[in-house]
Design an enzyme around this catalytic site. Structure first.
Site, PDB file in Angstrom:
ATOM      1  CB  SER A  82      42.477 -16.309  95.848  1.00 56.33           C
ATOM      2  OG  SER A  82      43.837 -16.532  96.143  1.00 56.33           O
ATOM      3  CB  SER A 127      34.491 -18.032  96.677  1.00 59.90           C
ATOM      4  OG  SER A 127      34.750 -17.520  97.971  1.00 59.90           O
ATOM      5  CD  GLU A 129      34.838 -13.864 101.494  1.00 57.39           C
ATOM      6  OE1 GLU A 129      34.236 -12.775 101.389  1.00 57.39           O
ATOM      7  OE2 GLU A 129      35.367 -14.244 102.552  1.00 57.39           O
ATOM      8  CE1 TYR A 151      38.636 -14.466  95.269  1.00 57.85           C
ATOM      9  CE2 TYR A 151      36.992 -14.655  96.996  1.00 57.85           C
ATOM     10  CZ  TYR A 151      37.885 -15.245  96.127  1.00 57.85           C
ATOM     11  OH  TYR A 151      38.018 -16.609  96.117  1.00 57.85           O
ATOM     12  CG  ASN A 180      36.841 -19.189 104.649  1.00 54.54           C
ATOM     13  OD1 ASN A 180      35.657 -18.944 104.430  1.00 54.54           O
ATOM     14  ND2 ASN A 180      37.775 -18.256 104.689  1.00 54.54           N
ATOM     15  NE  ARG A 186      44.037 -20.067 102.396  1.00 58.04           N
ATOM     16  CZ  ARG A 186      43.218 -19.749 101.408  1.00 58.04           C
ATOM     17  NH1 ARG A 186      43.697 -19.509 100.198  1.00 58.04           N
ATOM     18  NH2 ARG A 186      41.930 -19.669 101.599  1.00 58.04           N
ATOM     19  NE  ARG A 219      35.199 -15.448 106.554  1.00 59.63           N
ATOM     20  CZ  ARG A 219      34.651 -14.339 107.049  1.00 59.63           C
ATOM     21  NH1 ARG A 219      33.749 -14.427 108.023  1.00 59.63           N
ATOM     22  NH2 ARG A 219      35.006 -13.164 106.601  1.00 59.63           N
ATOM     23  NE  ARG A 281      37.147  -9.967 104.658  1.00 57.69           N
ATOM     24  CZ  ARG A 281      36.620 -11.022 104.044  1.00 57.69           C
ATOM     25  NH1 ARG A 281      35.364 -10.992 103.643  1.00 57.69           N
ATOM     26  NH2 ARG A 281      37.331 -12.107 103.851  1.00 57.69           N
ATOM     27  CB  ALA A 283      31.523  -4.410 103.197  1.00 58.22           C
TER      28      ALA A 283
END
Length: 328
Positions: A82, A127, A129, A151, A180, A186, A219, A281, A283
């Site tokens: 993840s 997700s 994402e 991912y 998120n 976490r 987020r 990142r 992207a």
């Protein structure tokens, strides 16, 4: 007594979900990869009522054995690789576990269910994402998926495979498109926990600074303990479906830093945070904000913990942990 099988039980969601189900009188089984898994002890300490079964999302035969042992009424497939940043380093393994692992778990559930394919209810951890290069703000169940990481691509595969099993076989299969969600449980590799731990250590004189990537990334952050309640509610619904689970608010990394440092009495953190290009990142996903209208109206779900409360909770937990480790 209802029975549930949780894959990914060693993660923050798995631990909170196990606590929730045990509190509701479930017999809970947690799937752990390998007999010597170092996180097994964590499960035994934090949720001692969970019965451990071994299995691997890449090995269908082991999942079949786990299903036979657990004999579940509900399956919660939370297991995945993840950490998004890692998915670029090992796209194949991420695809096999986070993507094909969903297919294996669905197939194990289908084969175990026999002629009555709706008797075992299945939850898939999708997700936010998956939205990646967002095509609509806010994002809902109908928003076009455009993943921006290996991912995210793997999660899209698992998401659509869950829909396919629901439509092809009549399985009670639901996907929770969770935005998120964080907590003191976490992992420290995730940016929210990385910050809360660093802030605690900086305030105690144990660390000088923290290196981060894009401070302007935004987020929709909620509390993991709230989000596992949404998972359970999905499997109590008359039929399987897909639901966005989110707060409907968006916050930047900078806002997180403001609240976290303010909690330890630091108003100006500019000299304590280093922007490091290594953490950007390839992207970027710049803005995620969810529309959880469907979950609110159909499931009666509402987030209970606000963003400032979440950040404060995480910083306080890390302060306690770091003081204990430092013997203070």
């Amino acid at each position: 007594m209802p029975r549930a099988l949780i894959t990914g039980v060693t993660g923050q969601d798995g631990l909170y979900l196990a606590e929730l189900l045990l509190g509701k009188g479930y017999e809970v089984f947690g799937l752990v990869r390998g007999q010597n898994n170092p996180k097994r002890e964590l499960v035994e300490q934090q949720v001692p009522g969970v019965q451990i079964v071994t299995g691997d999302l890449t090995d269908l035969s082991s999942l079949m054995r786990a299903m036979t042992t657990a004999a579940p009424d509900e399956v919660y497939n939370l297991g995945a690789i993840s950490f998004v940043a890692y998915s670029w380093e090992n796209a194949r393994l991420t695809s096999e576990v986070t993507g094909l692992g969903v297919l294996n778990m669905l197939e194990a559930t289908r084969l175990y269910s026999g002629d009555d394919l709706s008797r075992v209810r299945f939850y898939q951890a999708s997700s936010s994402e998956m939205f990646g290069k967002v095509q609509q703000v806010p994002q809902s169940e109908a928003t076009l998926l455009w993943p921006r990481s290996p991912y995210g691509v793997a999660k899209v595969y698992g998401h659509y495979m869950t829909i396919n099993y629901r439509e092809s076989y009549g399985m009670h299969a639901s996907s929770g498109i969770l935005f998120n969600h964080e907590s003191p449980r976490r992992g420290p590799e995730f940016v929210t926990r990385k910050i809360s731990r660093a802030v605690a250590r900086i305030s105690l004189g144990l660390q000088d600074s923290i290196s981060l990537g894009n401070l302007d990334a935004k987020r929709d952050w909620g509390f993991a303990g709230d989000y596992v309640d949404a998972m359970w509610r999905m499997l109590q619904a008359p039929a399987g479906d897909d639901y966005v689970v989110a707060t409907g608010e968006t916050h930047s990394i900078r806002e997180y830093l403001d609240i976290a440092f303010a909690r330890v009495g630091i108003d100006d953190w500019s000299d304590l945070v280093v922007v490091d290009p290594r953490f950007f990142r390839p992207a970027e996903v710049d803005l995620l904000i969810g529309d959880a209208t469907k979950a609110r109206t159909e499931l009666g779900w509402e987030p209970q913990v606000s963003f400032p409360e979440l950040v404060t909770m995480m910083v306080d937990a890390d302060l306690d942990e770091q003081r204990a480790l430092a013997g203070r």
